[in-house]
Design an enzyme around this catalytic site. Structure first.
Site, short mmCIF file in Angstrom:
data_model
loop_
_atom_site.label_atom_id
_atom_site.label_comp_id
_atom_site.label_asym_id
_atom_site.label_seq_id
_atom_site.Cartn_x
_atom_site.Cartn_y
_atom_site.Cartn_z
CD GLU A 155 118.24 -40.72 78.45
OE1 GLU A 155 119.23 -39.82 78.16
OE2 GLU A 155 117.59 -41.05 79.31
CE LYS B 21 122.77 -23.96 82.67
NZ LYS B 21 121.90 -24.05 81.69
N GLY C 229 124.41 -23.59 78.98
CA GLY C 229 125.22 -24.73 79.57
C GLY C 229 126.66 -24.57 79.22
N PRO C 230 127.05 -24.08 78.14
CG PRO C 230 127.31 -24.75 75.77
CD PRO C 230 126.37 -24.46 76.86
N GLY D 272 120.68 -18.95 82.07
CA GLY D 272 121.82 -18.99 80.77
C GLY D 272 122.05 -20.30 80.32
N GLY E 271 126.85 -22.76 82.78
CA GLY E 271 126.81 -24.20 83.27
C GLY E 271 128.43 -24.47 83.75
CD GLU F 251 120.30 -39.03 90.06
OE1 GLU F 251 119.82 -39.99 89.44
OE2 GLU F 251 120.57 -39.20 91.38
CB CYS G 97 116.04 -39.56 82.96
SG CYS G 97 115.51 -39.23 84.54
P1 NAP Z 1 122.15 -31.34 78.90
O1 NAP Z 1 122.64 -30.83 77.63
O2 NAP Z 1 123.01 -32.64 79.47
O3 NAP Z 1 121.59 -30.47 79.77
C1 NAP Z 1 121.26 -30.55 81.07
C2 NAP Z 1 121.85 -29.09 81.96
O4 NAP Z 1 123.40 -29.13 81.62
C3 NAP Z 1 121.23 -28.15 81.42
O5 NAP Z 1 121.17 -26.86 82.31
C4 NAP Z 1 122.26 -27.64 80.08
O6 NAP Z 1 122.18 -26.37 79.93
C5 NAP Z 1 123.78 -27.77 81.34
N1 NAP Z 1 124.71 -28.06 80.13
C6 NAP Z 1 124.78 -27.99 78.84
N2 NAP Z 1 126.34 -28.28 78.53
C7 NAP Z 1 127.02 -27.84 79.72
C8 NAP Z 1 128.31 -27.80 79.94
N3 NAP Z 1 129.33 -28.24 78.87
N4 NAP Z 1 128.77 -27.63 81.02
C9 NAP Z 1 127.85 -27.61 82.28
N5 NAP Z 1 126.62 -27.64 81.97
C10 NAP Z 1 126.07 -27.75 80.69
O7 NAP Z 1 120.96 -32.23 78.18
P2 NAP Z 1 119.93 -31.69 77.44
O8 NAP Z 1 120.53 -30.90 76.05
O9 NAP Z 1 118.61 -30.92 78.28
O10 NAP Z 1 119.14 -32.87 76.72
C11 NAP Z 1 120.05 -33.78 76.02
C12 NAP Z 1 119.81 -35.24 76.27
O11 NAP Z 1 120.11 -35.68 77.79
C13 NAP Z 1 118.25 -35.75 76.05
O12 NAP Z 1 117.97 -35.90 74.78
C14 NAP Z 1 118.39 -36.90 77.22
O13 NAP Z 1 118.67 -38.18 76.35
C15 NAP Z 1 119.27 -36.35 78.00
N6 NAP Z 1 118.54 -35.82 79.28
C16 NAP Z 1 118.53 -36.62 80.59
C17 NAP Z 1 117.91 -36.39 81.73
C18 NAP Z 1 117.84 -37.00 82.94
O14 NAP Z 1 116.98 -36.69 83.71
N7 NAP Z 1 118.55 -37.90 82.97
C19 NAP Z 1 117.27 -35.07 81.43
C20 NAP Z 1 117.29 -34.41 80.48
C21 NAP Z 1 118.01 -34.75 79.52
P3 NAP Z 1 121.42 -25.88 78.54
O15 NAP Z 1 120.04 -25.94 78.95
O16 NAP Z 1 121.83 -24.51 78.28
O17 NAP Z 1 122.10 -26.76 77.43
#
Ligand code: NAP
Ligand code: MG
Length: 462
Positions: free
Chosen positions: A369, A170, A203-204, A201, A207, A245, A279
């Site tokens: 972050e 996903k 995340g909520p 698709g 995912g 990660e 990150c």
């Molecule tokens: P995120 O919401 O954690 O998204 C990462 C992945 O998880 C995406 O594929 C996302 O789908 C999915 N996801 C979201 N909610 C979920 C749930 N409840 N259950 C399962 N999967 C779920 O991160 P983001 O919105 O892309 O970014 C938010 C913040 O995360 C950034 O500002 C940054 O601080 C941090 N981040 C860290 C890294 C890293 O490499 N460590 C990378 C990206 C972001 P969707 O795309 O549909 O939301």
């Protein structure tokens, strides 16, 4: 890359079960460039069933044959390098040269490394009177973010496939096109149907269905700590393996003996590359008080040079979040020496390369972050103070140390609570384990350590 209107399930592009779609937006001009299906929980179930059905055959496929498929995958990705770079530029907004070198170049190298590892890894070992078998962990649910969209996919899918696992991916909703390109490449490389499946698709919805699916054996997630914590809790409840990660707030520690100009220049470049959406970026620069003013001036000048060439951040939401942090930094009393919260352009999700001086360790901009082109410069009084500040966050993903001689930098790096440290500007190594201490995560990716994450052991006694 022409978007598919289906999901890649069991070896073919198939329609999703519902009508929902996700619009893909180019962050540089805010135009919609494509539309992909938003998978439902039912689609995720279909994908997991396909992966489960394909597991017994793939798990017993000799590693040398798995290696042949991975080498073919590497070759397809290499042949489509320009298309990968263009796709990532279109959906993430990163400048073309960076897309070529990093967003396309790194995943090709990582795919190649797993073609080699699959062929050479010791999947069996003798321990005294035992034979220890390193067997595939099973069906893998991979959930990836948008910041290095293809790299994050390959860093999970390639070792999982090398290990003999089957995969349901996903990808992030903001960058699904390069994920579709990857599924095409898997198909072209001749992997058996069901070994790799793609559900685009939200995340909520998709995912969450994947992370909580009872027939997934291992969940590998990269993204925010907030979502990672929930995924870890769900996995714990089901007693299944999880790799996380998560975020970082890494320190760039410049010791007094270092080449200050070089350390600052490389440090600023590290934070500004990929528009700060890395990150492991060194978002806190730690400088001795005697060199502080000079370092701040150098950092401000270096950041200003990025104003014209920096790309946008990925989305309006991310832009607003980053600008919110810049406003918070000003409100907390930090001193802006480059950039600021104002929109630098009329169109596109741009944020000015920003540097804060007089940042103290407890400020939100030094603890949280930001995930944008924002650097905080902090001052320390001696090495113990520098270490206290460097380790003084909930994170521990990466870092850098600069000193006049390598041994001095290494001695400091050994004391840091973090997963990887670059010594005097050391280069990225795609074979070195990547992952975090503390709340930056659980588990490691890349190289042999990344392969081991997807294996489980069985001991036979004689
Ligand atoms: P995120 O919401 O954690 O998204 C990462 C992945 O998880 C995406 O594929 C996302 O789908 C999915 N996801 C979201 N909610 C979920 C749930 N409840 N259950 C399962 N999967 C779920 O991160 P983001 O919105 O892309 O970014 C938010 C913040 O995360 C950034 O500002 C940054 O601080 C941090 N981040 C860290 C890294 C890293 O490499 N460590 C990378 C990206 C972001 P969707 O795309 O549909 O939301
Ligand atoms: Mg999200």
């Amino acid at each position: 890359m022409k978007p598919h209107d289906g999901l890649y399930l069991d070896g073919a592009w198939r329609p999703a079960s519902g009508p929902a779609v996700v619009d893909v937006v180019n962050p540089a001009d805010e135009q919609i460039i494509g539309r992909v299906p938003a998978a439902t929980a039912e689609d995720v179930d279909t994908a997991v069933r396909a992966a489960r059905a394909a597991l017994p055959g793939w798990a017993v496929t000799p590693p040398a044959e798995r290696a042949v498929r991975l080498a073919a995958l590497r070759d397809v990705l290499a042949a489509r390098k320009d298309e990968i770079a263009e796709t990532v530029t279109a959906e993430l907004g990163s400048p073309p040269a960076f897309s070529q070198a990093v967003h396309a170049g790194v995943p090709i190298a990582v795919a190649g490394s797993y073609a080699e590892l699959a062929a050479t890894y010791a999947f069996e070992e003798r321990v005294g009177n035992s034979l220890v078998l390193h067997e595939p962990a099973g069906v893998v649910g991979a959930i990836t973010p948008w910041n290095y969209p293809l790299h994050q996919i390959v860093a999970k899918a390639a070792p999982a496939l090398a290990a003999g696992c089957t995969v349901v991916l996903k990808p992030a909703e903001d960058t699904p096109l390069v994920a579709q390109l990857f599924a095409e490449a898997v198909h072209e490389a001749g992997f058996p149907a069901g070994v790799f499946n793609l559900v685009t698709g939200l995340g909520p919805v998709a995912g969450q269905a994947l992370a909580g699916h009872p027939d997934v054996d291992l969940v590998s997630f990269t993204g925010s700590t907030a979502v990672g914590r929930r995924i870890g809790a769900t996995a714990g409840g089901a007693v299944k393996r999880v790799a996380l990660e998560l975020g970082g707030k890494s320190a760039n520690v410049i010791l007094p003996s270092a080449d200050l100009a070089r350390a600052v220049a490389v440090g600023v470049a590290n934070v500004m590359s990929n528009s700060g959406q890395t990150c492991s970026a060194w978002t806190r620069m730690l400088v001795h008080s005697a060199q502080y003013d000079e370092a701040v001036a150098l950092a401000a000048a270096a950041a200003a040079k990025y104003a014209e060439r920096i790309g946008p951040v990925v989305s309006a939401r991310q832009r607003d979040r980053v600008r919110g942090y810049i406003e918070k930094g000003v409100a907390e009393g930090a001193r802006l020496v480059a950039g600021g919260p104002e929109a630098p352009r009329e169109r596109g999700y741009y944020v000015s390369p920003t540097v804060f001086a007089d940042v103290t360790p407890e400020m939100a901009i030094a603890q949280e972050e930001i995930f944008g082109p924002v650097l905080s410069v902090l001052r320390y009084t001696d090495e113990d103070d520098a270490l206290r500040i460097a380790d003084g966050t909930v994170y521990g993903l990466a870092g850098a140390v600069w000193a006049g001689d390598e041994a001095e930098a290494v001695a400091f790096a050994r004391r840091m609570a973090t997963g990887q440290v670059d010594i005097n500007g050391g280069r990225f190594n795609p074979l070195a384990p990547f992952g975090g201490y503390k709340q930056s995560g659980v588990g490691r990716e890349l190289g042999a350590h990344g392969l081991a994450e997807y294996l489980q052991t069985k001991s036979l006694q004689f």
